[in-house]
Design a protein around this motif. Structure first.
Motif, PDB file in Angstrom:
ATOM      1  N   ILE A  87     -12.022   7.930   3.068  1.00 56.11           N
ATOM      2  CA  ILE A  87     -10.583   7.551   3.570  1.00 56.11           C
ATOM      3  C   ILE A  87      -9.859   8.716   3.579  1.00 56.11           C
ATOM      4  O   ILE A  87      -9.803   9.458   2.838  1.00 56.11           O
ATOM      5  CB  ILE A  87     -10.097   6.697   2.192  1.00 56.11           C
ATOM      6  CG1 ILE A  87     -10.846   5.253   1.976  1.00 56.11           C
ATOM      7  CG2 ILE A  87      -8.714   6.392   2.467  1.00 56.11           C
ATOM      8  CD1 ILE A  87     -10.620   4.781   0.909  1.00 56.11           C
TER       9      ILE A  87
ATOM     10  N   MET B  88      -6.878   0.667  -2.831  1.00 54.95           N
ATOM     11  CA  MET B  88      -5.636   1.218  -1.822  1.00 54.95           C
ATOM     12  C   MET B  88      -4.350   0.840  -2.520  1.00 54.95           C
ATOM     13  O   MET B  88      -3.213   1.345  -2.324  1.00 54.95           O
ATOM     14  CB  MET B  88      -5.638   1.010  -0.410  1.00 54.95           C
ATOM     15  CG  MET B  88      -6.666   1.729   0.205  1.00 54.95           C
ATOM     16  SD  MET B  88      -6.495   1.584   2.012  1.00 54.95           S
ATOM     17  CE  MET B  88      -7.987   2.379   2.712  1.00 54.95           C
TER      18      MET B  88
ATOM     19  N   TYR C  66       0.765  -1.139   0.026  1.00 52.10           N
ATOM     20  CA  TYR C  66       0.197   0.119  -0.133  1.00 52.10           C
ATOM     21  C   TYR C  66       0.887   1.398   0.111  1.00 52.10           C
ATOM     22  O   TYR C  66       0.300   2.206   0.514  1.00 52.10           O
ATOM     23  CB  TYR C  66      -0.948   0.002   1.228  1.00 52.10           C
ATOM     24  CG  TYR C  66      -1.927  -1.295   1.141  1.00 52.10           C
ATOM     25  CD1 TYR C  66      -2.906  -1.333   0.067  1.00 52.10           C
ATOM     26  CD2 TYR C  66      -1.892  -2.160   2.166  1.00 52.10           C
ATOM     27  CE1 TYR C  66      -3.585  -2.186   0.188  1.00 52.10           C
ATOM     28  CE2 TYR C  66      -2.592  -3.148   2.130  1.00 52.10           C
ATOM     29  CZ  TYR C  66      -3.699  -3.338   1.271  1.00 52.10           C
ATOM     30  OH  TYR C  66      -4.530  -4.305   1.150  1.00 52.10           O
TER      31      TYR C  66
ATOM     32  N   PRO D  81      -4.245   3.494  -5.982  1.00 52.46           N
ATOM     33  CA  PRO D  81      -5.265   4.722  -5.908  1.00 52.46           C
ATOM     34  C   PRO D  81      -5.304   5.628  -6.830  1.00 52.46           C
ATOM     35  O   PRO D  81      -6.680   6.315  -7.018  1.00 52.46           O
ATOM     36  CB  PRO D  81      -4.789   5.363  -4.630  1.00 52.46           C
ATOM     37  CG  PRO D  81      -3.194   5.080  -4.387  1.00 52.46           C
ATOM     38  CD  PRO D  81      -3.039   3.605  -5.176  1.00 52.46           C
TER      39      PRO D  81
ATOM     40  N   ILE E 173      -0.871   4.889  -1.677  1.00 55.79           N
ATOM     41  CA  ILE E 173      -1.776   5.486  -1.220  1.00 55.79           C
ATOM     42  C   ILE E 173      -0.970   6.320  -0.067  1.00 55.79           C
ATOM     43  O   ILE E 173      -1.714   7.343   0.042  1.00 55.79           O
ATOM     44  CB  ILE E 173      -2.904   4.489  -0.403  1.00 55.79           C
ATOM     45  CG1 ILE E 173      -4.018   5.342   0.044  1.00 55.79           C
ATOM     46  CG2 ILE E 173      -2.356   3.549   0.633  1.00 55.79           C
ATOM     47  CD1 ILE E 173      -5.193   5.460  -1.056  1.00 55.79           C
TER      48      ILE E 173
END
Length: 143
Positions: free
Chosen positions: A36, A84, A5, A87, A8
């Motif tokens: 988010i 995520m 991730y 993104p 993100i």
């Protein structure tokens, strides 16, 4: 090896240099609202229809969703993971599908914003690509 991730967190880190409270607004396949945002303690927080339901503690960790009767855990987690992990491309697709920028939640009302899935101001604040819009004949000339 890059953390799953990382993108993100990079996106939120860039946005935090221009914005006090960077956040992304999404709709699930069932039409529910997901927000988010970068929490003050450095993790990414997740709200579902206005209720805090989980977080992404770090780029190399898994998404944590708390048990709740509000949503189907497996369906939501798969949508969140897809978003995520990528993104930028997912936010562009989301904007094109729903006609709203997922960063500022404004309607995409001009050709360039509709093409990109977000507007030029959000592109600048979030460090996203923004290219001139090409017409169909421009695309054919590239082939």
């Amino acid at each position: 090896m890059t953390a799953r991730y990382a993108e993100i967190f990079t996106l939120f880190t860039r946005a935090a240099t221009h914005m006090r409270y960077p956040a992304i607004n999404l709709r699930t396949k069932t039409g529910d609202e997901v927000r988010i945002y970068l929490a003050t303690k450095g993790y990414i927080a997740i709200k579902f229809n206005g209720e805090y339901i989980g977080k992404l503690p770090a780029a190399d960790k898994n998404i944590i969703l708390y048990d709740s009767p509000l949503f189907k855990h497996n369906e939501l987690i798969s949508e969140l993971e897809a978003f995520m992990e990528k993104p930028i491309s997912e936010s562009a697709l989301h904007g094109k599908e729903y006609g709203r920028c997922c960063f500022c939640n404004r309607e995409l009302d001009n050709e360039g914003s509709i093409f990109h899935g977000y507007g030029p101001i959000c592109a600048e604040k979030w460090g996203l690509p923004w290219l001139p819009v090409m017409t169909a004949s421009d695309w054919l000339d590239c082939l």
